[in-house]
Design a protein around this motif. Structure first.
Motif, PDB file in Angstrom:
ATOM      1  N   THR A 122      31.048 -33.810 -30.029  1.00 19.20           N
ATOM      2  CA  THR A 122      29.615 -34.018 -29.772  1.00 19.20           C
ATOM      3  C   THR A 122      28.747 -32.974 -30.457  1.00 19.20           C
ATOM      4  O   THR A 122      27.579 -33.255 -30.773  1.00 19.20           O
ATOM      5  CB  THR A 122      29.361 -33.990 -28.253  1.00 19.20           C
ATOM      6  OG1 THR A 122      29.847 -32.753 -27.709  1.00 19.20           O
ATOM      7  CG2 THR A 122      30.060 -35.154 -27.569  1.00 19.20           C
ATOM      8  N   THR A 164      27.950 -33.972 -34.224  1.00 18.20           N
ATOM      9  CA  THR A 164      27.366 -35.291 -34.456  1.00 18.20           C
ATOM     10  C   THR A 164      26.158 -35.175 -35.391  1.00 18.20           C
ATOM     11  O   THR A 164      25.279 -34.318 -35.180  1.00 18.20           O
ATOM     12  CB  THR A 164      26.917 -35.911 -33.128  1.00 18.20           C
ATOM     13  OG1 THR A 164      28.042 -35.976 -32.243  1.00 18.20           O
ATOM     14  CG2 THR A 164      26.355 -37.312 -33.346  1.00 18.20           C
ATOM     15  N   VAL A 178      25.643 -40.561 -29.534  1.00 20.58           N
ATOM     16  CA  VAL A 178      27.047 -40.631 -29.120  1.00 20.58           C
ATOM     17  C   VAL A 178      27.157 -41.644 -27.985  1.00 20.58           C
ATOM     18  O   VAL A 178      26.782 -41.392 -26.847  1.00 20.58           O
ATOM     19  CB  VAL A 178      27.559 -39.256 -28.670  1.00 20.58           C
ATOM     20  CG1 VAL A 178      29.014 -39.358 -28.228  1.00 20.58           C
ATOM     21  CG2 VAL A 178      27.399 -38.245 -29.782  1.00 20.58           C
TER      22      VAL A 178
END
Length: 361
Positions: free
Chosen positions: A129, A132, A138
């Protein structure tokens, strides 16, 4: 047929237990999935959530997870059924070794899955995450996530079985702890390659799988050394028991220890000189003539006289020895010669020792 029937019964019991566990867990399928997804949900950005991109995913994903959880929970009973089927065909020392390995393999698999959930998942998902790209939300698909975590569960559970595999290799004689320790550099490279193949394409999960595998490999070497030491002590004890002459019979003792009697004969007759080949042949011819004469008398005399004039058993052995020499059966001839050295008179012993000297030449 009895073995096949027993196998069928145990398979039916295993399937029945898994089915019962599945029926118990299926109503809690969504709760179980929420527990599995918690490591990812905890690090997802605010305002995002997991999604289902397929029509049947909201039902099939918890269903699949409940079935796998049922097998996971029933694993001790399944292994117990397996053990019950194979145990009657094992030796006592194999049972002594197999049962602890079977129990420890279950515990290590559970430890591997626990390590993956509480240590690996938070680090991996936090890394994913955090990297990203900007403008990308996400929103992980629930079925894809389940496949991902099941792969990691299996990979770490299998990796934690390395000590068991190491001990089994040493137990079967395929390798030794010293050889395994010598291959340590190759093992280090190998565990990182396995971590690369079994985990997602990131360095964190690869390292988190490779390092425990390396540590468990070292633990397997340590435990296998204790096992080898115990096996050597048992082998030494068995060797001592086999070497003790408790069950030796008189005949075996007389055959197995001819050099002692031969040495005693040497001590009694220090001036013994082997006969020449011509003298030996003449001596054998004389014995055969005496035996033929005794047989002629034997057949011509009444039964009561035959019993009184029975042939000397040692001479019979010498006659049999001569036949064995003609048949080239030297091992059997030697055994009879050793008996003649113990049982015969001075003349018979001299003949036996000369035959032995010829066999030795």
């Amino acid at each position: 047929m009895s073995h096949l029937l027993e196998l069928r019964d145990r398979l039916l019991r295993a399937v029945l237990v898994v089915l019962v566990a599945f029926l118990v867990l299926f109503p809690f399928g969504n709760d179980i999935y929420h527990f599995i997804a918690e490591p990812l949900m905890a690090v997802m950005p605010e305002g995002t959530s997991m999604i289902a991109t397929k029509v049947a995913s909201p039902f099939l994903t918890p269903f699949k997870l409940s079935l796998i959880a049922a097998v996971f929970v029933s694993m001790p009973y399944l292994l117990y059924q397996l053990w019950g089927f194979i145990a009657p065909g094992l030796y006592a020392h194999e049972k002594k070794m197999a049962m602890p390995l079977l129990a420890s393999s279950v515990v290590l698999f559970y430890l591997g899955a626990t390590f993956a959930y509480y240590v690996v998942f938070p680090l991996v998902f936090r890394f994913f995450t955090s990297v990203t790209p900007e403008g990308v939300a996400v929103m992980t698909d629930i079925s894809e996530y389940l496949d991902f975590v099941l792969t990691l569960f299996f990979a770490f559970g299998l990796a934690f079985e390395i000590p068991i595999a190491t001990i089994l290799l040493v137990w079967m004689g395929m390798t030794t702890p010293a050889k395994l320790a010598a291959k340590r550099p190759f093992v280090v490279v190998g565990v990182f390659v396995i971590g690369m193949l079994l985990t997602p394409p990131d360095i964190i999960s690869q390292t988190l799988l490779a390092l425990p595998m390396w540590v468990l490999f070292e633990a397997g070497i340590i435990f296998s050394r204790f096992f080898v030491r115990e096996e050597e002590e048992e082998d030494d004890a068995e060797t001592e028991e086999e070497s003790s002459p408790v069950d030796a019979s008189p005949v075996v003792a007389s055959v197995a220890t001819p050099p002692v009697h031969a040495q005693a004969a040497d001590d009694d007759d220090e001036e013994f000189k082997p006969l020449s080949d011509e003298e030996m042949e003449a001596e054998l011819d004389r014995l055969e003539a005496e035996l033929d004469e005794e047989e002629t008398v034997w057949h011509s005399e009444p039964d009561e006289i035959k019993e009184n004039n029975e042939q000397d058993p040692v001479d019979r052995k010498l006659e049999r020895i001569n036949r064995l020499r003609e048949d080239m059966d030297f091992d059997a001839a030697r055994k009879l010669l050793y008996e003649v050295l113990v049982e015969g008179n001075d003349e018979q012993v001299v003949v036996a020792r000369n035959i032995l000297s010829q066999l030795d030449d």
